[in-house]
Design a protein around this motif. Structure first.
Motif, PDB file in Angstrom:
ATOM      1  N   UNK A   1       0.825  -1.203   0.000  1.00  0.00           N
ATOM      2  CA  UNK A   1       0.000   0.000   0.000  1.00  0.00           C
ATOM      3  C   UNK A   1       0.857   1.250   0.000  1.00  0.00           C
ATOM      4  N   UNK A   2       1.915   1.241   0.784  1.00  0.00           N
ATOM      5  CA  UNK A   2       2.769   2.419   0.866  1.00  0.00           C
ATOM      6  C   UNK A   2       3.599   2.602  -0.394  1.00  0.00           C
ATOM      7  N   UNK A   3       3.951   1.507  -1.052  1.00  0.00           N
ATOM      8  CA  UNK A   3       4.624   1.605  -2.350  1.00  0.00           C
ATOM      9  C   UNK A   3       3.714   2.326  -3.336  1.00  0.00           C
ATOM     10  N   UNK A   4       2.450   1.958  -3.347  1.00  0.00           N
ATOM     11  CA  UNK A   4       1.481   2.619  -4.217  1.00  0.00           C
ATOM     12  C   UNK A   4       1.279   4.091  -3.829  1.00  0.00           C
ATOM     13  N   UNK A   5       1.364   4.368  -2.520  1.00  0.00           N
ATOM     14  CA  UNK A   5       1.037   5.705  -2.024  1.00  0.00           C
ATOM     15  C   UNK A   5       2.192   6.695  -2.139  1.00  0.00           C
ATOM     16  N   UNK A   6       3.385   6.238  -2.529  1.00  0.00           N
ATOM     17  CA  UNK A   6       4.537   7.130  -2.647  1.00  0.00           C
ATOM     18  C   UNK A   6       4.264   8.234  -3.662  1.00  0.00           C
ATOM     19  N   UNK A   7       4.772   9.404  -3.362  1.00  0.00           N
ATOM     20  CA  UNK A   7       4.532  10.568  -4.216  1.00  0.00           C
ATOM     21  C   UNK A   7       5.181  10.415  -5.586  1.00  0.00           C
ATOM     22  N   UNK A   8       6.326   9.742  -5.617  1.00  0.00           N
ATOM     23  CA  UNK A   8       7.043   9.559  -6.883  1.00  0.00           C
ATOM     24  C   UNK A   8       8.002   8.378  -6.752  1.00  0.00           C
ATOM     25  N   UNK A   9       8.497   7.840  -7.876  1.00  0.00           N
ATOM     26  CA  UNK A   9       9.491   6.765  -7.804  1.00  0.00           C
ATOM     27  C   UNK A   9      10.758   7.185  -7.064  1.00  0.00           C
ATOM     28  N   UNK A  10      11.168   8.453  -7.211  1.00  0.00           N
ATOM     29  CA  UNK A  10      12.358   8.947  -6.529  1.00  0.00           C
ATOM     30  C   UNK A  10      12.177   8.911  -5.012  1.00  0.00           C
ATOM     31  N   UNK A  11      11.015   9.334  -4.538  1.00  0.00           N
ATOM     32  CA  UNK A  11      10.712   9.311  -3.105  1.00  0.00           C
ATOM     33  C   UNK A  11      10.740   7.878  -2.593  1.00  0.00           C
ATOM     34  N   UNK A  12      10.181   6.952  -3.348  1.00  0.00           N
ATOM     35  CA  UNK A  12      10.161   5.545  -2.946  1.00  0.00           C
ATOM     36  C   UNK A  12      11.573   4.987  -2.834  1.00  0.00           C
ATOM     37  N   UNK A  13      12.414   5.237  -3.838  1.00  0.00           N
ATOM     38  CA  UNK A  13      13.785   4.716  -3.812  1.00  0.00           C
ATOM     39  C   UNK A  13      14.570   5.268  -2.628  1.00  0.00           C
ATOM     40  N   UNK A  14      14.460   6.565  -2.383  1.00  0.00           N
ATOM     41  CA  UNK A  14      15.191   7.174  -1.261  1.00  0.00           C
ATOM     42  C   UNK A  14      14.736   6.579   0.072  1.00  0.00           C
ATOM     43  N   UNK A  15      13.447   6.367   0.221  1.00  0.00           N
ATOM     44  CA  UNK A  15      12.929   5.808   1.470  1.00  0.00           C
ATOM     45  C   UNK A  15      13.441   4.392   1.693  1.00  0.00           C
ATOM     46  N   UNK A  16      13.443   3.574   0.647  1.00  0.00           N
ATOM     47  CA  UNK A  16      13.922   2.196   0.778  1.00  0.00           C
ATOM     48  C   UNK A  16      15.418   2.151   1.045  1.00  0.00           C
ATOM     49  N   UNK A  17      16.177   3.075   0.445  1.00  0.00           N
ATOM     50  CA  UNK A  17      17.620   3.115   0.674  1.00  0.00           C
ATOM     51  C   UNK A  17      17.941   3.392   2.144  1.00  0.00           C
ATOM     52  N   UNK A  18      17.187   4.280   2.766  1.00  0.00           N
ATOM     53  CA  UNK A  18      17.396   4.566   4.182  1.00  0.00           C
ATOM     54  C   UNK A  18      16.891   3.405   5.048  1.00  0.00           C
ATOM     55  N   UNK A  19      15.780   2.794   4.636  1.00  0.00           N
ATOM     56  CA  UNK A  19      15.194   1.703   5.404  1.00  0.00           C
ATOM     57  C   UNK A  19      16.136   0.525   5.573  1.00  0.00           C
ATOM     58  N   UNK A  20      17.061   0.327   4.620  1.00  0.00           N
ATOM     59  CA  UNK A  20      18.008  -0.785   4.705  1.00  0.00           C
ATOM     60  C   UNK A  20      18.793  -0.741   6.011  1.00  0.00           C
ATOM     61  N   UNK A  21      19.067   0.469   6.517  1.00  0.00           N
ATOM     62  CA  UNK A  21      19.920   0.616   7.699  1.00  0.00           C
ATOM     63  C   UNK A  21      19.139   0.681   9.010  1.00  0.00           C
ATOM     64  N   UNK A  22      17.817   0.743   8.951  1.00  0.00           N
ATOM     65  CA  UNK A  22      17.030   0.880  10.180  1.00  0.00           C
ATOM     66  C   UNK A  22      17.140  -0.314  11.131  1.00  0.00           C
ATOM     67  N   UNK A  23      17.351  -1.549  10.643  1.00  0.00           N
ATOM     68  CA  UNK A  23      17.530  -2.658  11.594  1.00  0.00           C
ATOM     69  C   UNK A  23      18.704  -2.461  12.551  1.00  0.00           C
ATOM     70  N   UNK A  24      19.698  -1.681  12.149  1.00  0.00           N
ATOM     71  CA  UNK A  24      20.856  -1.464  13.012  1.00  0.00           C
ATOM     72  C   UNK A  24      20.501  -0.669  14.259  1.00  0.00           C
TER      73      UNK A  24
END
Length: 498
Positions: A268-291
């Motif tokens: 749902x949130x993938x669909x709700x992203x404002x743009x592909x650029x916003x989605x990519x940036x969010x996922x790139x940061x999310x990779x490090x959140x488990x740390x």
């Protein structure tokens, strides 16, 4: 997890002041829901379930984060680490790998969702394969898995009620109250309200994990002192895994990361992203959140063995609160630490529960009822989604109060079921010649294998092995699922050419 009956006997750790803090926090959640209602642009499924497809970087990142990390992370992960030792560091790579799996399909799926106005994963599946039974099966399996997830978070709400207001409310009453609050702000503003509440909840979650880890480590004399004491208390934790253990470790990382990456609420949130650029940036940061989340909670579970050795499985599910209470007892002036962490746990639970509820309602409305009703009336369908949300919440509340399963057992069923959707999605995204009937057969076979092993092991543990050859049944199911898709598609292609 502490059984509800036992938890209800736990005295309140916060007192009136702490309860007031939590009450104010819950009031803010309702206020955000009202704000989301007034920000609504139209009474449509796209606006209600996807926030008008307008989530920017900060909101998208924090709503993905708050949704990915739930009460299971703060309670279940620490409990599992307490019991399993350093082997449970497997939770770190599977959380990080889950984001990697998003990148295998999310950018292209987000683009397609805008082109074709997708609301759910089922919309993509139906357009790609033109197979209504396949779409329905994926929708039902997702709803069942999410209902499972919802129950685990509601159970965690009961445990938190015992901690926050054990003198005033029973766990069952706490579950009902928090469930009503979730329903209020979700039905008012849909995903927009949920995403906005996730911003606050995500910040609290980050603060909570950092604070409790720092407090626990400080109470045990620092990293070196804690390591030495852990060596004395649980020397078996320091032994390397054997080959079978490594195989199970890798199997767990793969199957859980696959399941996590197929969360319908994340799609749902993938669909709700404002743009592909916003989605990519969010996922790139999310990779490090488990740390700064998963790793810290696993460490807390490990360190909990020092101060509270010998806990059984039920007792270990409460290890997070035990070590936090230890710190508060030795530092009376730091009672606020308990307040922040409890607020973080409540935030984590609610942020996941509201997202799961919205995902269930959207899938049931769009994938199951809309084809039956044969209507495109957006107002009517949005109202139906809200009714479904209410019904699902009532059912899950009743089940959460009465079901005895532990958090981790329920998580295993959830992720292994969700993982069976991965072959249909990934093959559809990356390969042109995939036969829809083969995909349907593979999905059904995968689900059947998961259910057989879990149900069989629960009732006939001596006859049915939970992990054949040390590999999760869900991963075997995914491999067979893929094999059926490949073999069936190849056979269909050859038949067509002859």
């Amino acid at each position: 997890m502490i059984p509800l009956a036992a938890a209800s006997e736990t005295p309140s750790n916060l007192g009136p002041g702490g309860i007031a803090v939590i009450a104010v926090y819950l009031g803010i959640m309702i206020a955000i829901g009202v704000a989301g209602r007034f920000a609504r642009k139209e009474n449509s499924l796209g606006d209600f379930f996807l926030g008008g497809r307008s989530l920017g970087f900060v909101v998208l990142l924090l709503t993905l984060y708050a949704t990915q990390y739930s009460g299971n992370t703060l309670i279940g992960f620490a409990g599992a680490a307490y019991r399993n030792g350093f082997a449970y560091l497997v939770s770190l790579p599977f959380m990080m790998a889950g984001i990697g799996f998003y990148l295998l399909y999310a950018p292209k799926l987000q683009k397609l969702s805008r082109e074709h106005d997708f609301i759910t994963l089922g919309d993509y599946i139906q357009r790609r394969y033109q197979h209504r039974w396949l779409t329905t099966a994926i929708a039902i399996s997702g709803i069942v898995a999410l209902g499972n997830f919802m129950i685990t978070n509601l159970k965690a709400m009961g445990q938190m009620t015992a901690v926050v207001a054990g003198d005033y409310l029973s766990p069952a009453q706490g579950i009902v109250i928090l469930a009503i609050i979730i329903l209020i702000y979700e039905t008012l503003g849909g995903l927009r309200s949920v995403a906005w509440t996730d911003v606050l909840q995500g910040i609290l979650l980050l603060l909570g994990c950092t604070i409790i880890f720092t407090a626990t480590l400080s109470n045990l004399g620092g990293l070196t002192g804690a390591a030495e004491r852990l060596q004395e208390v649980r020397p078996t934790f320091w032994q390397p895994l054997d080959f079978g253990g490594c195989l199970t470790w890798v199997s767990t990382a793969i199957i859980v990361s696959l399941g996590f990456s197929l969360y319908p609420q994340a799609i749902q949130r993938i669909y709700a992203a404002k743009s592909p650029k916003v989605l990519r940036r969010s996922l790139q940061v999310m990779v490090f959140m488990p740390l700064v989340t998963t790793l810290l909670m696993v460490a807390i579970g490990l360190l909990g063995n020092i101060a509270h050795p010998g806990l059984d499985k039920a007792g270990s599910e409460g290890i997070t609160m035990l070590v936090l209470n230890d710190y508060a007892a030795t530092h009376p002036a730091a009672k606020w630490v308990v307040y922040v962490f409890i607020a973080a746990v409540v935030a984590a639970i609610m942020s996941t529960a509201d997202s799961v509820l919205l995902a269930i309602a959207s899938s049931a409305t769009q994938d199951l009822f809309r084809p039956l009703l044969k209507t495109n009336d957006q107002k009517q369908l949005t109202l139906l989604g809200k009714v479904i949300s209410t019904g699902v919440m009532i059912a899950c509340v009743l089940l959460s109060i009465n079901l005895p399963q532990s958090i981790w057992a329920l998580i295993q069923i959830k992720v292994e079921l969700l993982a069976q959707t991965a072959p249909a999605l990934l093959c559809g995204i990356h390969f042109r010649k995939v036969n829809s009937r083969a995909v349907f057969a593979g999905l059904i076979a995968g689900i059947a294998i998961v259910l057989f092993f879990h149900i069989g092991h629960a009732y006939w543990p001596d006859a049915v092995i939970a992990k054949p050859l040390g590999i999760h049944a869900g991963l075997w199911a995914v491999l067979i699922n893929l094999g059926i898709i490949w073999g069936g598609s190849r056979f269909a292609s050859q038949s067509k050419n002859t």
